[in-house]
Design a protein around this motif. Structure first.
Motif, PDB file in Angstrom:
ATOM      1  N   LEU A 108      55.264  53.209  41.563  1.00 53.50           N
ATOM      2  CA  LEU A 108      55.617  51.826  41.235  1.00 53.50           C
ATOM      3  C   LEU A 108      54.355  51.076  40.817  1.00 53.50           C
ATOM      4  CD1 LEU A 108      58.028  50.984  44.198  1.00 53.50           C
ATOM      5  CD2 LEU A 108      58.645  51.637  41.866  1.00 53.50           C
ATOM      6  N   GLY A 109      54.518  50.168  39.886  1.00 54.48           N
ATOM      7  CA  GLY A 109      53.388  49.381  39.412  1.00 54.48           C
ATOM      8  C   GLY A 109      52.923  48.355  40.435  1.00 54.48           C
ATOM      9  N   PHE A 136      55.511  41.886  44.271  1.00 52.55           N
ATOM     10  CA  PHE A 136      56.703  41.059  44.452  1.00 52.55           C
ATOM     11  C   PHE A 136      57.684  41.646  45.458  1.00 52.55           C
ATOM     12  CE2 PHE A 136      55.207  39.104  40.463  1.00 52.55           C
ATOM     13  CZ  PHE A 136      55.169  37.792  40.911  1.00 52.55           C
ATOM     14  N   LEU A 137      57.755  42.961  45.568  1.00 50.69           N
ATOM     15  CA  LEU A 137      58.619  43.556  46.599  1.00 50.69           C
ATOM     16  C   LEU A 137      58.075  43.262  47.999  1.00 50.69           C
ATOM     17  CD1 LEU A 137      59.685  46.988  45.049  1.00 50.69           C
ATOM     18  CD2 LEU A 137      61.042  44.888  45.289  1.00 50.69           C
ATOM     19  N   VAL A 138      56.756  43.292  48.152  1.00 49.30           N
ATOM     20  CA  VAL A 138      56.156  42.958  49.455  1.00 49.30           C
ATOM     21  C   VAL A 138      56.393  41.486  49.781  1.00 49.30           C
ATOM     22  CG1 VAL A 138      53.963  42.696  50.685  1.00 49.30           C
ATOM     23  CG2 VAL A 138      54.464  44.831  49.479  1.00 49.30           C
ATOM     24  N   LEU A 139      56.194  40.605  48.801  1.00 51.05           N
ATOM     25  CA  LEU A 139      56.477  39.186  49.042  1.00 51.05           C
ATOM     26  C   LEU A 139      57.946  38.976  49.406  1.00 51.05           C
ATOM     27  CD1 LEU A 139      54.483  37.248  46.284  1.00 51.05           C
ATOM     28  CD2 LEU A 139      53.976  37.426  48.728  1.00 51.05           C
TER      29      LEU A 139
END
Length: 143
Positions: free
Chosen positions: A64-65, A71-74
């Motif tokens: 994953l980039g 944004f997934l962590v946020l």
């Protein structure tokens, strides 16, 4: 009705969210809300891992980039904070009051999508969103 099926999935999400409130309220008796959120999260992790594996959707997360990870962590941090607050509110208040106030997120999503994503809901949509906001305000009034 949109042919992409998003509406059906959104309705199912609403049904499961309603069930979440009722089951959580029943399950919170005599349990700390933060610990209950941990148990719930562990069950979700196991369930989702099984679904991803069974459906063959697993992929190497290292591929994953950076922007996707960021944004997934946020999103995960926001979800965790939301769940902690939601379970605490359910432990302290009535599910029939907590869940609708939680749906103030609908209004906030519309505003954030307008500001950050450039989405432009029409007047009719803004009217409906305003009604949700008014409903939350009415529910929050002391009686």
């Amino acid at each position: 009705m949109d042919s992409s099926g998003w509406f059906m999935w959104a309705l199912l999400s609403a049904v499961f969210a309603a069930m979440t409130a009722i089951f959580a309220k029943l399950g919170l008796e005599g349990v700390d809300s933060d610990f209950a959120t941990l148990v719930r999260t562990a069950v979700i992790l196991i369930m989702l891992a099984a679904i991803v594996l069974v459906l063959g959707k697993w992929r190497n997360p290292l591929q994953l980039g950076g922007r996707t990870w960021f944004f997934l962590v946020l999103s995960a941090l926001a979800t965790g904070a939301s769940w902690l607050c939601y379970f605490r509110a359910l432990q302290l208040g009535e599910a029939s009051k907590v869940a609708p106030v939680d749906k103030l997120s609908l209004l906030l999503v519309a505003v954030f999508a307008f500001v950050f994503l450039g989405e432009r809901p029409g007047a009719w949509s803004w009217f409906g969103i305003a009604l949700v906001g008014a409903g939350v305000f009415i529910l929050g009034l002391k009686r």
